[in-house]
Design an enzyme around this catalytic site. Sequence first.
Site, short mmCIF file in Angstrom:
data_model
loop_
_atom_site.label_atom_id
_atom_site.label_comp_id
_atom_site.label_asym_id
_atom_site.label_seq_id
_atom_site.Cartn_x
_atom_site.Cartn_y
_atom_site.Cartn_z
N LYS A 66 -54.02 10.71 38.77
CA LYS A 66 -55.39 10.57 39.29
C LYS A 66 -56.35 10.80 38.15
CE LYS A 66 -57.53 9.82 43.22
NZ LYS A 66 -57.05 9.04 44.38
N ASP B 201 -61.15 4.68 43.85
CA ASP B 201 -61.19 5.78 44.82
C ASP B 201 -62.68 5.93 45.15
OD1 ASP B 201 -59.36 8.02 46.03
OD2 ASP B 201 -61.13 9.10 45.40
P1 NDP Z 1 -65.91 5.07 49.04
O1 NDP Z 1 -66.66 5.52 47.86
O2 NDP Z 1 -65.86 3.61 49.34
O3 NDP Z 1 -66.43 5.82 50.33
C1 NDP Z 1 -66.39 7.22 50.44
C2 NDP Z 1 -67.10 7.64 51.71
O4 NDP Z 1 -67.12 9.05 51.85
C3 NDP Z 1 -68.53 7.21 51.70
O5 NDP Z 1 -68.92 6.97 53.02
C4 NDP Z 1 -69.19 8.44 51.08
O6 NDP Z 1 -70.54 8.51 51.37
C5 NDP Z 1 -68.45 9.56 51.76
N1 NDP Z 1 -68.46 10.76 50.96
C6 NDP Z 1 -68.08 10.93 49.67
N2 NDP Z 1 -68.19 12.20 49.29
C7 NDP Z 1 -68.69 12.85 50.35
C8 NDP Z 1 -69.03 14.19 50.59
N3 NDP Z 1 -68.90 15.13 49.63
N4 NDP Z 1 -69.49 14.50 51.81
C9 NDP Z 1 -69.59 13.57 52.78
N5 NDP Z 1 -69.27 12.27 52.61
C10 NDP Z 1 -68.84 11.93 51.42
O7 NDP Z 1 -64.44 5.66 48.92
P2 NDP Z 1 -63.13 5.23 49.71
O8 NDP Z 1 -63.46 4.69 51.06
O9 NDP Z 1 -62.32 4.44 48.78
O10 NDP Z 1 -62.41 6.65 49.88
C11 NDP Z 1 -62.52 7.46 51.07
C12 NDP Z 1 -61.35 8.44 51.14
O11 NDP Z 1 -60.13 7.69 51.20
C13 NDP Z 1 -61.20 9.38 49.95
O12 NDP Z 1 -60.65 10.61 50.39
C14 NDP Z 1 -60.18 8.65 49.08
O13 NDP Z 1 -59.50 9.55 48.22
C15 NDP Z 1 -59.26 8.10 50.16
N6 NDP Z 1 -58.43 6.97 49.78
C16 NDP Z 1 -58.93 5.85 49.21
C17 NDP Z 1 -58.09 4.81 48.89
C18 NDP Z 1 -58.59 3.52 48.32
O14 NDP Z 1 -57.76 2.65 48.08
N7 NDP Z 1 -59.87 3.34 48.10
C19 NDP Z 1 -56.65 4.89 49.12
C20 NDP Z 1 -56.24 6.10 49.80
C21 NDP Z 1 -57.10 7.09 50.09
P3 NDP Z 1 -71.52 8.31 50.15
O15 NDP Z 1 -71.02 7.16 49.35
O16 NDP Z 1 -72.81 8.04 50.78
O17 NDP Z 1 -71.43 9.60 49.35
O1 2IT Z 2 -55.81 7.89 46.99
C1 2IT Z 2 -55.28 6.79 46.78
O2 2IT Z 2 -54.13 6.53 47.14
C2 2IT Z 2 -56.08 5.76 46.09
N1 2IT Z 2 -57.25 6.00 45.80
C3 2IT Z 2 -55.46 4.45 45.72
C4 2IT Z 2 -54.68 4.57 44.44
C5 2IT Z 2 -54.15 3.28 43.89
O3 2IT Z 2 -53.55 3.36 42.81
O4 2IT Z 2 -54.30 2.22 44.49
#
Ligand code: NDP
Ligand code: 2IT
Length: 445
Positions: A124, A164
């Site tokens: 990460k 992420d």
């Molecule tokens: P994005 O940046 O697209 O969205 C993140 C979301 O969470 C936004 O709505 C953001 O709001 C909100 N957010 C972030 N930090 C905070 C905080 N401190 N308090 C409240 N809300 C918060 O990220 P993703 O959708 O990609 O990621 C969301 C989750 O999923 C994370 O935990 C990530 O690790 C996990 N994840 C992502 C993957 C991927 O492929 N993208 C894969 C697996 C897991 P705002 O932007 O307004 O801060």
């Molecule tokens: O938390 C996760 O699994 C991710 N943000 C995706 C990682 C990846 O290598 O696609």
Amino acid sequence: MNLNQFMNNLEAKHPGEKEYLQAVQEVLESLEEVLEANPQFEAAGILERLVEPDRILTFKIPWVDDSGKVHVNLGYRVQFNNAIGPYKGGLRFHPSVNLSILKFLGFEQIFKNALTTLPMGGGKGGSDFNPKGKSDAEIMRFAQAFMMELWHLIGPETDVPAGDIGVGGREIGYLFGMYKKLARENTGILTGKGINWGGSLIRPEATGFGAVYFAKEMLATKKDNFKGKTVAVSGFGNVAWGAVTKITELGGKVVTISGPDGYIYDEKGISGEKIEYLLELRATNMDIVSPYAEEFPEAKFYAKKRPWEVKVDVALPCATQNEMNGDDAKALIKNGVICVAEGANMPCTPEAVEAIQAAKVLFGPGKAVNAGGVATSGLEMTQNSMKLNWTEKEVDDKLHHIMVSIHSACQAHGTESDGYINYVKGANIAGFLKVANSMLDQGVI
Ligand code: NDP
Ligand code: 2IT
């Protein structure tokens, strides 16, 4: 193994790393029986070797904003474990980023990636850079400065970063461009790439789609499904968007999304043009979800509150770590929730998980539920190696198949004597066994 003693030693070495210690403790709690039945793991020091990253790279990122002012952010890459494949995991750009958060995410990623059935190790990275309110040019200059440090540490067979929080298609584009220029090669060094330059169809949707495929399997164990179910989703980012899309397609009604400013309750359901609007809202690069209620006046905005007070059948936290606490979980249970599935990484606190499991409500942990994102990254790497593109249906079918197989692995290792499936235990054991046995095979390195 004495868990308390082990955790005390770890805390003494890494004081104050709250999220990292929380993630390690959760995994170790699941492994008691496995460690007892397999004394070879203790003899080979597997746990001690597994909880420490192979290496951590830290660097400074100086960059210039549009007004000419110089800023300095911190950058990191945690290469955690490569027993089953190259280090693989996302990059997070968010002001809250620190080593504890990246080590928790990297540690979780080891087991998540092992569950996908694909050959990927855990890693990460990221920065405390805040993309909110920055211009495209500022994002580009920052991403380029970040990659100038990172490029010589990664490689398509060594370490493959992805997106992420705060890192989506646009950022991957700028990072990829700079890598290509510095390394003088065009390889699949990052995943989540644009479709015209090596990306995979379905990757943007994959984490949300995968989470819903997994929750669908969970409901099927109760001979139930999403049809007619009311669902609370949190976040309004990439994962939330994919989840809302797929839940709606399967006949469920999503009534909430949320941001750091509060949550939206839309009784009529977030579907059709409203799902498209979520993408527009993200693209504004603002930190707020409240404009949704101005665009669709039938929806209500609740400032500074979280969506877990709403009466729903299913809850999918898709925003960030520790966003659902014990009281939130109890409110959901009181309102009759039947399934909680973590779309985000570790969104539920240990107290929340304990309350949900004690009530025998279905609970899916992030490392299983959201594994579809990295699994589809693995499929992107495969397509890059073959220099071929699969169709949308081919990728989606493979993703679906992987999510079903992760569910089966959790069921096989997590079913308790009363029939309740402890998905936390199942996911941890299945992931751990694959990695620990690989480490044993490869000797002390
Ligand atoms: P994005 O940046 O697209 O969205 C993140 C979301 O969470 C936004 O709505 C953001 O709001 C909100 N957010 C972030 N930090 C905070 C905080 N401190 N308090 C409240 N809300 C918060 O990220 P993703 O959708 O990609 O990621 C969301 C989750 O999923 C994370 O935990 C990530 O690790 C996990 N994840 C992502 C993957 C991927 O492929 N993208 C894969 C697996 C897991 P705002 O932007 O307004 O801060
Ligand atoms: O938390 C996760 O699994 C991710 N943000 C995706 C990682 C990846 O290598 O696609």
